[in-house]
Design an enzyme around this catalytic site. Sequence first.
Site, PDB file in Angstrom:
ATOM      1  CG  LEU A 114      -1.968  -1.067   1.351  1.00 43.06           C
ATOM      2  CD1 LEU A 114      -2.681  -0.994   2.702  1.00 43.06           C
ATOM      3  CD2 LEU A 114      -2.979  -0.956   0.207  1.00 43.06           C
ATOM      4  CG  ASP A 115       0.384   4.374  -2.784  1.00 44.35           C
ATOM      5  OD1 ASP A 115       1.147   3.537  -3.294  1.00 44.35           O
ATOM      6  OD2 ASP A 115      -0.513   4.977  -3.408  1.00 44.35           O
ATOM      7  CE  LYS A 116       6.199   8.003   4.969  1.00 42.01           C
ATOM      8  NZ  LYS A 116       7.382   8.855   4.873  1.00 42.01           N
ATOM      9  CG  HIS A 198       0.917   5.666  -7.076  1.00 41.18           C
ATOM     10  ND1 HIS A 198       1.091   5.287  -5.769  1.00 41.18           N
ATOM     11  CD2 HIS A 198       2.022   6.373  -7.415  1.00 41.18           C
ATOM     12  CE1 HIS A 198       2.273   5.725  -5.337  1.00 41.18           C
ATOM     13  NE2 HIS A 198       2.862   6.366  -6.310  1.00 41.18           N
ATOM     14  CE  LYS A 201      -2.520   7.661  -3.046  1.00 39.76           C
ATOM     15  NZ  LYS A 201      -1.196   7.512  -2.488  1.00 39.76           N
TER      16      LYS A 201
END
Length: 248
Positions: A114-116, A198, A201
């Site tokens: 998962l992204d930060k 991503h 997003k």
Amino acid sequence: MKFLLDSCGGMELIRLDKFLCDANVGTRSEVKELLKRGRVTVDGSVVQKADFKVAEGKNVVCLDKKPLTFAQKVYYLLNKPAGVVSASRDRREKTALDLLKGAPGRDLFLVGRLDKDTEGLLLVTNDGDLAHRLLSPGRHVDKTYRVLAQKEVTQECLKRLEAGVDIGDEKPTRPAVAKKLADTPNGLLLTIQEGRFHQVKRMLLAVGNEVVGLTRISMGPVVLEDSLPIGQWRPLTEKEKEDLGVLH
Ligand code: URA
């Protein structure tokens, strides 16, 4: 890919090559070589067949006469907080795996990333076969995200997300399921079957909106419950393991 093929009086039977890989004695090809060279015994007899079945508590497997221990498979669900990187180790940053300190099991790793700034469900295990099955693009495993967008989510936007959008890759995204959240006009639940960089997003950007908050709430049959606080983890239940096909 499943290797646990059989059971014997409730005992799990496992292929000898799989057992040796799990015991970290070498790679698949190194294990093949060890077997070929007759360096592996089961209950005192040399066994050279990779698909020979052994069971914990029943058989003693030795490499060069030294007994090996069965590697216990473990499965955890972490509710990842924002601000933590999805890595096993990082010199400067706190990692998702740091949050699992004290969890029993050897050689733990994260199933995907998962992204930060993304929160929510991350599976953590030492079962490479399960990770492969969940992450393999051809398997189309559902991942559901709760998305908070910058602007109102319109019906038109939902339709476009569901049909698949051009996010600048070779191919548009696969069909998805997009539903408005009841409690905020800017919220939606988005279920996708891919795991591109991503992706969520970029999908929102492609329909003229932007993600301002992202939480993964499910992966395959495993669902993150509201009662698990952010930053905490728990072992998967027997039912979840059964649904994932790792109980036999
Ligand atoms: N999609 C994103 O954009 N970020 C994530 O962390 C997961 C899916």
